[in-house]
Design a protein around this motif. Structure first.
Motif, PDB file in Angstrom:
ATOM      1  N   MET A 130       0.822  -1.214   0.000  1.00  0.00           N
ATOM      2  CA  MET A 130       0.000   0.000   0.000  1.00  0.00           C
ATOM      3  C   MET A 130       0.854   1.261   0.000  1.00  0.00           C
ATOM      4  O   MET A 130       0.514   2.260  -0.652  1.00  0.00           O
ATOM      5  N   GLU A 134       0.512   4.271  -2.740  1.00  0.00           N
ATOM      6  CA  GLU A 134       0.205   5.662  -2.389  1.00  0.00           C
ATOM      7  C   GLU A 134       1.277   6.616  -2.905  1.00  0.00           C
ATOM      8  O   GLU A 134       0.974   7.728  -3.343  1.00  0.00           O
ATOM      9  N   LYS A 148      -4.209  -1.094  -3.596  1.00  0.00           N
ATOM     10  CA  LYS A 148      -5.397  -0.253  -3.433  1.00  0.00           C
ATOM     11  C   LYS A 148      -6.613  -0.889  -4.110  1.00  0.00           C
ATOM     12  O   LYS A 148      -7.710  -0.895  -3.556  1.00  0.00           O
TER      13      LYS A 148
END
Length: 203
Positions: A130, A134, A148
């Motif tokens: 993750m 990001e 995601k």
């Protein structure tokens, strides 16, 4: 037999109640693990086809998983592979360790086996992190943000490459430098035999 199989009331994770899974064990059964395979001829502890979802294990019930030369055989379709990754995430507790050993995609060990349906690399596993996803989103990068999209989070914490025996001997004797070996491994077949990778589950 195993109290942590999936039920209506899933067991919360803690060190006293979690189990360890040896998925796709074949005849390599390990003490202290629940040894799982789709073929009952292997006499596993539990017969499970890993491509049939969901798996019969409770949420957050697993503290360690071994997938030794298994994942490259699973998920020829993206949807099935996604389901397998999501099941791994579901059954594992926070900080669970997943050890993945796979043949290197430029090794004849991978190329010559028609049951190998998916290439597994550190870069692929990085798509399941993750934090990476990001960062790519902030940077406007084109990397596919699988963590995601699939709602999973795995941190790749260790990667080892296993040289073919003759190149390992050359490295150990000093006839081949590490830099030379790594350059060859990026461009040539049959330099590396397998990847050994470790993931940590983040929840």
């Amino acid at each position: 037999m195993f109290s942590l199989f999936k039920s209506k009331s899933d067991t919360p994770s803690n060190s006293a109640t979690t189990i360890k899974l040896n998925l796709g064990c074949g005849f390599n059964k390990l003490p202290g693990f629940v040894n799982v395979d789709k073929f009952d001829a292997c006499a596993p502890d539990v017969v499970v086809d890993l491509e049939v979802l969901p798996w019969p294990f409770a949420d957050n019930s697993v503290s360690e998983v071994l997938l030794s030369h298994v994942l490259e055989h699973l998920g020829a379709s993206v949807d099935v592979f996604q389901g397998i990754i999501q099941e791994l995430y579901r059954v594992c507790c926070h900080d669970a360790v997943i050890k993945i050993y796979v043949p290197h995609p430029r090794s004849d060990n991978f190329i010559n086996d028609p049951t190998h349906v998916r290439i597994i690399t550190p870069s692929l596993l990085g798509l399941l992190d993750m934090e990476n996803c990001e960062l790519w989103e902030r940077e406007g990068a084109s990397n596919t943000a699988l963590a995601k999209y699939w709602k999973v989070n795995f941190k790749l914490v260790d990667t080892k490459i296993v040289p073919e025996p003759k190149y390992l001997a050359a490295l150990e004797s000093g006839r081949l430098s590490q830099a030379e070996f790594l350059e060859m491994a990026e461009t040539r077949n049959n330099i590396v035999t397998e990847y050994q990778m470790t993931l940590r589950v983040v929840k």
